[in-house]
Design an enzyme around this catalytic site. Sequence first.
Site, short mmCIF file in Angstrom:
data_model
loop_
_atom_site.label_atom_id
_atom_site.label_comp_id
_atom_site.label_asym_id
_atom_site.label_seq_id
_atom_site.Cartn_x
_atom_site.Cartn_y
_atom_site.Cartn_z
CE LYS A 1 28.32 22.83 41.56
NZ LYS A 1 27.65 23.20 40.30
CE1 TYR B 1 51.40 47.62 50.43
CE2 TYR B 1 49.58 46.10 50.85
CZ TYR B 1 50.94 46.35 50.76
OH TYR B 1 51.83 45.34 50.99
#
Length: 378
Positions: free
Chosen positions: A40, A259
């Site tokens: 998966k 930032y």
Amino acid sequence: MYDYPLRDTILEVDLDKLGRNIRKIKATLSGDTQYMAVVKADGYGHGVLEMMPTMIENGVTYLAVATLNEAVYLRSHDVKLPIMILGNTPIEFLGLVAKHDISIAIVSKEHADAIRNYAKENHVKIKVHVALDTGMHRIGLAWDDTKSLLEILRCTEFTISGIFTHFTQTTLETDYAQFEKYQAALQTIKNAGLPMPLRHVCSSQPTVKMPDCHLDMVRIGRVMYGLSAFSELPTEIIGTFRSKVVSLRHVAAGEKIGYSYIWQAKRPSVIATLPFGSVDGYSCQLIGKGEVSINGIRVPVVGRVCMDQCMADVTDIPDVKVGDDVYVWGDGAHGEYTVTDLADIMGITRGELLARISRRVPKVFIKDSKVVTITDLV
């Protein structure tokens, strides 16, 4: 398709390690126990199609996915092994289930009734694995709902491919208590004189810790990829997330970077720009916590992790230069965090860490120390 990745940031997948892991796991099984590979989430983020030949060569006989689209994806790429969907499959898609020869889990009595009604109306047989809820309380018939269980097993609209449960893996004691409930349900089947479906209860951890519960098949996920460390069965981490230094900046003491200016240099510093960020799978959760390895030296990631880039303080790395390899996580051979280290720091599972890797990160597959396949967006 190019014969080289179009980014400096890559996930390197070692197919030889994958093969060794599968063989090591198979060596702990009896000759009659099948090996179901849980693939998966694109094989836990590693690239399921590119790993498939190695899996088949080393004895994988069954596949498990979580969703219908994962199963159809495999069939559309000519994967022939039996495929089971571990989770719920909506009734409206049962036509695709039958068309692509996929087995689905029966997740409740109501689900079973709806599948049976669809099969009758459309004159098809649906392959099913009956899930038993022995304590996980996620999917499945109650283990002691013998009436519903026998009705399902006698239903002519179903091809019964298997009967399974899932352990909570809280303690060995709780898992064995679940196993006793599962065995009681099997005794009901025997007493009714019905054929016994394929029995499977063990995922990765129980396969290692509960060898007496292997039964007809085991479901192997994270341990196959080296994402679980068991002293009884050490496997190798098959993936390495790495990149390169793309820029170096000299920053004066007291200067701030990035930032929001959340990091300030306490000394004259050398800051490396690295070409990966949060959308590549390097989470903002690692702000103030993350480290990478360059030239065998582990250094901190500083400032805010951006979408596409981040920065590291490389002041203490002698002769660092643009183009140097950056190891983000792997098996620790280059001084980097292991997958377990990084997942623990982030407070997530190792499988989730791998599944977060973006499609835009090229995957480079290695076999016999050579690049054999590269997958990229183009």
